[in-house]
Scaffold this active site. Structure first.
Site: not given
Length: 658
Positions: A176, A321, A340, A358, A362-363, A377, A442
């Site tokens: 991004r 996003k 988020h 990051s 979390k994932t 997410d 990704r």
């Protein structure tokens, strides 16, 4: 002859017993092959058209539902094209472009087109131009298979990997561009949005937006074909948003097909006018002489017009996003909290939210084979419960292995988009350890590719709100139970720490704070979201937790990272409810409530000072981190929550005290 198993053939067989081609003399004297019926086609194009069976809705179309329901198919398609033409209309001309549905490479003679008059605008009218003389072919809501064909045929750098995924490149931008993202500041957004220090919202005026919009629309209309996706955001049917994405690449169309919620054929026929439109002209740069432009990239958000324009970047994550930012604006106005976060649900219906930047896990921690995945997410928390905003997952691939992340590994198959990965030119096997293109590789895939995903992606009200921090200073406890005010304080802070290897030039731990664990995407002031979170937690009896997945026994370089199995046991104890019943004692400085024991976790690591040999170094490091928290929070102290300011004072008191 019958005895040998072939049966009687009466002169129609050969010596080998195979059937002989029968011929019959016709009146025209030409012999025909009559062994099979001839194809029902007069030309090769007709034959190819027979190969593709027409799609039919797989859901019943109920009568008198929606503006499209009572129309013939031809009228329905005409209205659909009129809507797309209106979306693509230049505001300096009186009409939208001439649009025709279908691939220009498969033109059918006599194909009908629709030329739609657009609304009048107070602008110089150009009576005729080259773009008004041509047709823009619309490839509308193509299937993954069709988009694969388009990408491989027309987009250089598109390949099918050995697992069946579509590998593609995002061009010069592999991430991004937050400094190039701008929001229109007008009479409404001036007071509604968060501006100034710490805010992700960089202002832009209406006129400059229209210049960029015109540039994007003219570019898209100059192409022979564009891809149009009509899809939804938010699995809560009462609060879903209709979005239209107009793009120039099959890669972008497939990416959004995976990431947004895919409509049924019936929903598509009744889609009507979108609530929000993205014009992705990322292959074309913005004009750097245009006001506000600082590079050839610009991502522009106009909330009043419900439009987003992308110029100068082909990175698909800007669309995902960008829409998340839109939801951060639209949902709170409906008293719905946009988050988020990851979210999962136990078999008994207990729901947990996971917040984390990051590298916090979390994932990994929200993906649990013993629990249903709601989403990884983006979520909304309304009066109905929690709902996933998206229809897919956007997973990091660097270092991916089947052993570490089996669900993500298995989700990479036909239909998945792989961005910027490196693969063997012969076998097409992906090397996920190779960062030659970028470290930010990704995979984008539909959420149903995850075996334990709950479809539809909705769940009851959360029971636990888990804030994850990777504390590389090694002074936060592995788990602590938070009061409501502490939950708000740490939610607004959004803390984690960067360590060497995360970014170039980092030698020692660096604290990083991202408000609401997603500062780059929020639109309003963080205290607005924090107040809504506190209200919903209080109303539905949710408990807040701070879980440190970082270091213990010292800072990064001297201590060691808390073992993942220990963190999993902590999360399991939170889910089961056993941790709520444990005995607690309060730490100094941060004032955190820490349990005296957790099943399966060594008790000595629960209080971080026990694991440090140098107690003075521990206290010095603790005070250093506390100071960083206080300095960061000064940005938010000028905002008052509540009429009597009581809530603001409670939040400030919930921070470090030294």
């Amino acid at each position: 002859m019958a005895a040998n198993g072939y049966g009687a053939m009466s002169g129609t067989g050969s010596r080998s017993g195979a059937l002989r081609i029968q011929t019959q003399k016709k009146q025209d004297g030409i012999c025909h092959d009559d062994s099979t019926p001839p194809v029902k086609a007069q030309t090769i194009d007709e034959l190819h058209s027979l190969q593709r069976k027409r799609s039919t809705p797989n859901t019943p179309i109920h009568s008198a539902q929606g503006s499209f329901a009572t129309l013939s198919e031809e009228e329905r398609q005409k209205l659909q094209l009129q809507s797309i033409s209106a979306s693509l209309a230049s505001l300096t001309r009186e009409t939208g472009p001439k649009v025709v549905r279908g691939d220009p490479a498969r033109r059918i003679e006599g194909q009908k087109v629709v030329h739609v008059s657009h609304y009048q605008v107070e602008a110089p009218t150009i009576s005729v131009s080259d773009s008004s003389l041509k047709f823009t072919h619309v490839l509308y809501n193509l299937s993954p298979a069709e988009l694969y064909e388009q990408a491989i045929k027309y987009e250089k750098g598109s390949f099918i990997t050995s697992a069946g995924a579509l590998a593609t490149l995002s061009g010069a931008k592999t991430g991004r561009s937050p400094r190039d993202k701008r929001v229109i500041k007008d009479e409404t957004t001036e007071y509604e949005l968060w501006w100034g220090k710490g805010s992700p919202n960089i202002e832009m005026d209406e006129h400059t937006f229209m210049v960029n919009r015109e540039r994007a629309v003219d570019y898209l209309n100059s192409l022979e074909k564009v891809y149009v996706n009509d899809q939804f955001l938010n699995w809560d049917p009462q609060n879903r948003i209709k979005v239209r994405i107009v793009s120039a690449r099959a890669y972008h169309s497939l990416f959004m097909h995976n990431m947004c919620i895919r409509p049924t054929p019936e929903e598509l026929e009744n889609f009507g006018t979108p609530d929000f439109t993205i014009y992705n002209a990322g292959q074309f740069p913005c004009n750097r002489y245009t006001h506000h432009m600082t590079s050839s990239t610009s991502i522009d958000l106009n909330l009043a017009r419900s439009e987003m324009v992308i110029l100068g970047t082909q990175y698909a994550g800007e669309m995902k996003k960008g829409l998340f930012s839109v939801m951060h604006y639209l949902m709170p106005k409906r008293q719905i909290l946009s988050l988020h976060s990851g979210c999962n649900m136990g078999k008994d219906g207990d729901v947990a939210l996971f917040f984390g930047l990051s590298g916090t896990g979390k994932t990994t921690l929200s993906t649990d084979h013993n629990r249903y995945l709601i989403g990884d997410d983006e979520h909304c928390w309304s009066d109905n419960g929690v709902s996933n905003i998206e229809g897919g997952c956007y997973a990091k691939c660097v270092g991916l292995s089947k052993e570490k992340e089996p669900d993500i590994w298995n989700a990479i198959k036909f239909g998945t988009v792989l961005e910027n990965v490196v693969f063997d030119e012969h076998t097409r096997e992906v090397d996920y350890s190779d960062k030659s293109v970028t470290e930010n590789t990704r995979a984008a895939y539909p959420i149903e590719f995850i075996p334990n995903a709950k479809i539809p992606c909705v769940a009851p009200h959360p029971k636990n709100v888990i804030l994850l921090a990777c504390d590389a200073f090694g002074v936060l406890p592995p788990v602590s139970k938070l009061s409501l005010a502490q939950t708000m304080y740490h939610f607004i802070s959004g803390y984690t720490a960067l360590v060497a290897g995360t970014e170039d030039g980092i030698k020692e731990p660096q604290a990083t704070f991202s408000a609401c664990f997603g500062a780059a995407f929020i639109m309003m002031h963080p205290t607005k979201y924090a107040a809504m979170l506190a209200e919903k937690m209080q109303k539905h009896g949710a408990t807040g937790w701070l879980v440190n997945t970082g270091w213990s026994g010292g800072s990064y370089g001297s201590g060691s990272r808390i073992k993942l199995p220990y963190t999993r046991r902590i999360i399991d104890a939170i889910h089961s409810g056993s941790l709520s019943k444990a005995n607690y004692r309060k730490t100094e400085v941060f004032g955190l409530e820490i349990p005296t024991e957790v099943e399966g976790v060594p008790s000595e690591i629960l209080d971080p000072q026990n694991t440090w040999q140098d107690k003075k170094a521990y206290k010095d490091t603790q005070l250093k981190l506390a100071g960083l928290f206080k300095n960061n929070f000064e940005t938010f102290t000028s905002y008052k929550i509540g009429k009597d300011n009581k809530l603001t004072e409670e939040i400030l008191a919930a921070g470090p005290n030294f």
